[in-house]
Write a protein that holds these residues in place. Structure first.
Motif, PDB file in Angstrom:
ATOM      1  N   UNK A 285      55.331  71.733  -3.142  1.00 18.43           N
ATOM      2  CA  UNK A 285      56.792  71.688  -3.228  1.00 18.43           C
ATOM      3  C   UNK A 285      57.248  71.569  -4.679  1.00 18.43           C
ATOM      4  N   UNK A 286      56.582  70.704  -5.443  1.00 17.39           N
ATOM      5  CA  UNK A 286      56.931  70.538  -6.861  1.00 17.39           C
ATOM      6  C   UNK A 286      56.716  71.844  -7.622  1.00 17.39           C
ATOM      7  N   UNK A 287      55.602  72.506  -7.359  1.00 20.27           N
ATOM      8  CA  UNK A 287      55.301  73.752  -8.053  1.00 20.27           C
ATOM      9  C   UNK A 287      56.309  74.846  -7.780  1.00 20.27           C
ATOM     10  N   UNK A 288      56.713  74.994  -6.538  1.00 22.65           N
ATOM     11  CA  UNK A 288      57.687  76.026  -6.185  1.00 22.65           C
ATOM     12  C   UNK A 288      59.019  75.766  -6.886  1.00 22.65           C
ATOM     13  N   UNK A 289      59.458  74.522  -6.901  1.00 21.80           N
ATOM     14  CA  UNK A 289      60.735  74.182  -7.545  1.00 21.80           C
ATOM     15  C   UNK A 289      60.713  74.543  -9.024  1.00 21.80           C
ATOM     16  N   UNK A 290      59.621  74.189  -9.718  1.00 24.74           N
ATOM     17  CA  UNK A 290      59.539  74.468 -11.153  1.00 24.74           C
ATOM     18  C   UNK A 290      59.443  75.970 -11.408  1.00 24.74           C
ATOM     19  N   UNK A 291      58.620  76.657 -10.649  1.00 21.64           N
ATOM     20  CA  UNK A 291      58.361  78.062 -10.931  1.00 21.64           C
ATOM     21  C   UNK A 291      59.564  78.963 -10.663  1.00 21.64           C
ATOM     22  N   UNK A 292      60.402  78.580  -9.737  1.00 26.83           N
ATOM     23  CA  UNK A 292      61.581  79.408  -9.479  1.00 26.83           C
ATOM     24  C   UNK A 292      62.640  79.264 -10.559  1.00 26.83           C
ATOM     25  N   UNK A 293      62.472  78.320 -11.474  1.00 22.07           N
ATOM     26  CA  UNK A 293      63.477  78.077 -12.510  1.00 22.07           C
ATOM     27  C   UNK A 293      62.987  78.423 -13.915  1.00 22.07           C
ATOM     28  N   UNK A 294      61.960  79.272 -14.025  1.00 24.54           N
ATOM     29  CA  UNK A 294      61.516  79.725 -15.340  1.00 24.54           C
ATOM     30  C   UNK A 294      61.713  81.229 -15.444  1.00 24.54           C
ATOM     31  N   UNK A 295      61.847  81.720 -16.664  1.00 25.02           N
ATOM     32  CA  UNK A 295      62.092  83.135 -16.904  1.00 25.02           C
ATOM     33  C   UNK A 295      60.792  83.928 -16.891  1.00 25.02           C
ATOM     34  N   UNK A 296      60.922  85.219 -16.682  1.00 27.84           N
ATOM     35  CA  UNK A 296      59.783  86.119 -16.730  1.00 27.84           C
ATOM     36  C   UNK A 296      59.206  86.145 -18.149  1.00 27.84           C
TER      37      UNK A 296
END
Length: 473
Positions: free
Chosen positions: A225-236
């Motif tokens: 859950x923590x990983x998904x939250x962080x990864x959806x908020x970073x740029x390509x």
């Protein structure tokens, strides 16, 4: 300074200054900014979460295979055959990782790094949690090991897509002078996963029945859950975006990488084998070896591994940062020599009835041999490939090496039956030799001249920014 010059002189060949300057100018115009992107640390931490989940599961599964799964899923056979079967199941997860690496490497160079990272973490997390819910042999008979194998295949496919994307996102957002340090943060997800997995299994040993191994797998849902939250908020990745904007997307990145970079594929695979396969002997197999052949130390393995994992968090980042200072290749050569020298002493020391000696074994095996190589790989492997084929190249090398690594505990068990302790000890030496030969034949990508040229360029950029700010003020 003497040490740095020694390694530089031994391991680098001078590059034509004009060519180097032209390359730096091209990087400045089209690549990542010299000081990295504003999101560089968020990306490194977000990428490390995937590495944490990956390691949490694979180390957890290795621990469970050593301690529990032979009884839970293969009770109808002898203890040795049950252990072989559980280690073979561990290896199956590694065996399918190249397929995941091929798919993710292709898509990572075609559609971007970020979508692959999110998809792989979702699939990986679901499979990991599923292990904690599987019925045992006593409940459903032969269906239990079949389900275990299916889940391991799903995990392997997901894990095959994880490492390349995570490392490249970090590398391509990182400052030029600190790419080893930033990718070291991502690689530190591995000791963090080991630390959390070891804590989970240490605390769960007192739980009744199958809960002793179920609970650690179920707890991985928190990390996911923590990983998904962080990864959806970073740029390509900015370098991928540049490749896309210029229309340089490869139609078939896998084929292009194998055609143009096949030598780097075999070299990087050898470098990776020395790290991960040695770990499979010196840590994964050692857990079962000590329990069966050095029982006086059986109660010390998990606590000392826990300590080594805590140290490894900082060790991995430090090794990456050190490679920024003195180069990648010479450091890897030195670590390969350490691995070669360590195989036979390790298995003799495991029989010494001493917590201090056991801790020393874990620290050398993990914090030096494994963490050292892993800390260098992220930057070095990325620098061997151009951006348009980078995802395919690093994913292929990394995941194909995982096949051998995944079956290594199985090989160790079989070799022990033939050669006693000398079998697995010899295997460590062989893996170290593979790493040494690979390091000697792989080019240095971060030599002294390049480091100094990049440092000078960074200073010029800073001076220009300061002058501009002064003029505006």
């Amino acid at each position: 300074m003497v040490f740095q010059d020694f390694w530089s002189n031994m391991t680098t060949s001078p590059e034509p200054n004009a060519a180097l300057q032209a390359e730096l100018a091209e990087m400045a115009q089209h690549g990542t900014p010299v000081h990295g992107t504003p999101e560089k640390y968020k990306v490194a931490i977000g990428s490390s979460v995937g590495a944490t989940v990956e390691t949490y599961d694979f180390i957890g599964f290795g621990t469970a295979a050593s301690l529990y799964l032979n009884d839970a899923f293969f009770p109808a056979v002898s203890p040795v055959l049950g252990l072989l079967a559980s280690f073979a199941t561990l290896g199956i997860g590694f065996a399918v990782r190249p397929i995941g690496g091929i798919l993710a490497g292709h898509l990572g160079d075609r559609i971007g790094r970020k979508p692959i990272l999110i998809a792989s973490l979702l699939l990986m997390g679901g499979a990991t949690v599923a292990i904690g819910c599987l019925p045992t042999y006593d409940t459903v008979g032969i269906l239990a090991p079949i389900l275990l194998v299916i889940v391991r295949i799903i995990q392997g496919l997901a894990f095959g897509g994880e490492w390349g994307g995570a490392i490249l996102m970090t590398y391509e957002h990182a400052p030029w002078l600190h790419k080893g340090f930033l990718t070291g943060i991502t690689q530190a997800g591995f000791p963090l996963g080991l630390l959390l997995s070891t804590i989970a299994f240490q605390l769960s040993t007192h739980l009744p029945g199958t809960w002793a191994w179920r609970v650690p797998f179920l707890l991985s849902a928190i990390l996911i859950a923590v990983g998904i939250i962080i990864r959806t908020h970073v740029s390509e990745s900015p370098e991928f975006e540049e490749v896309k904007e210029e229309g340089n997307i490869e139609k078939n990145p896998i084929a292009a990488s194998l055609r143009n970079d096949w030598q780097n594929f075999f070299k990087a695979m050898g470098l990776r084998i020395a790290e991960t396969a040695t770990y499979a002997v010196a840590i994964t197999y050692v857990l079962s070896y000590v329990r069966m052949h050095a029982p006086q130390n059986a109660g010390r393995t998990l606590p000392t591994l826990l300590t080594a994992a805590a140290i490894g968090l900082f060790a991995t980042i430090s090794w990456g940062a050190l490679s920024d200072k003195i180069g990648r290749r010479g450091l890897y050569i030195g670590l390969s020599i350490v691995v070669i020298a360590w195989g036979f002493p390790l298995f003799r020391l495991l029989h010494v009835d001493s917590a201090g000696v056991m801790l020393m074994c874990m620290i050398i095996s993990y914090c030096i041999c494994q963490n050292g190589m892993a800390g260098i790989q992220g930057a070095w492997f990325s620098e061997l490939y151009p951006p348009e084929r980078r995802s395919a190249g690093v994913s292929l090398a990394y995941q194909f090496s995982a096949v051998l690594s995944g079956f290594t505990p199985f090989f160790c068990t079989a070799l022990f039956e033939a050669l006693d302790w000398k079998g697995p000890a010899l295997l460590i030496v062989i893996y170290g030799v593979i790493g040494l030969v690979s390091a000697l034949t792989t080019r240095e990508t971060w030599g002294k001249e390049r480091r100094e040229a990049v440092r000078k360029h960074a200073e010029e950029v800073d001076a220009a920014v300061a002058a501009t700010s002064g003029a505006v003020n």
